[in-house]
Scaffold this motif. Sequence first.
Motif, PDB file in Angstrom:
ATOM      1  N   UNK A  74      -3.687  -3.791   4.438  1.00 10.38           N
ATOM      2  CA  UNK A  74      -3.854  -2.993   5.640  1.00 10.38           C
ATOM      3  C   UNK A  74      -3.309  -1.563   5.671  1.00 10.38           C
ATOM      4  N   UNK A  75      -1.989  -1.635   4.897  1.00  9.83           N
ATOM      5  CA  UNK A  75      -1.528  -0.081   5.011  1.00  9.83           C
ATOM      6  C   UNK A  75      -2.456   0.968   4.032  1.00  9.83           C
ATOM      7  N   UNK A  76      -2.908   0.293   2.909  1.00 15.23           N
ATOM      8  CA  UNK A  76      -3.988   1.070   2.087  1.00 15.23           C
ATOM      9  C   UNK A  76      -5.062   1.332   3.001  1.00 15.23           C
ATOM     10  N   UNK A  77      -5.645   0.419   3.429  1.00 19.43           N
ATOM     11  CA  UNK A  77      -7.059   0.570   4.124  1.00 19.43           C
ATOM     12  C   UNK A  77      -6.864   1.648   5.266  1.00 19.43           C
ATOM     13  N   UNK A  78      -5.488   1.611   6.156  1.00 20.07           N
ATOM     14  CA  UNK A  78      -5.515   2.590   6.955  1.00 20.07           C
ATOM     15  C   UNK A  78      -5.148   4.066   6.405  1.00 20.07           C
TER      16      UNK A  78
END
Length: 111
Positions: free
Chosen positions: A82-86
């Motif tokens: 989710x960090x990467x996607x964000x």
Amino acid sequence: SLVNVAGEKEEDLSKVTVDTEVYDAVLTGFLRAGANIDANERELMVDAVQIIALELGIRFLGDYLRGDTYFRLGTNDPANLNRTRGLVQLTLFKRLKECADQMRERVAQLT
């Protein structure tokens, strides 16, 4: 997300770019299908695409900070997904802003 050539799991943010041909195709299809779209809505279309990328980025990062409780990740290594996607979505937001004038011209041509 559709116009991001790198996909949503790319960790190298320099690879996050806007495929303007895909953007144009989606825009053209949407405008042709939406015969009742008024001038005000057309004028906001480019901004709306940017806002969606910004919103998704914030949602992914928010979920990451809350311990990944909202988005079901379905991966063996969800630790930073989710960090990467964000970060990808926030970078996409920036790239969309960079090509906004070009897309506004295209909206004007199609209407």
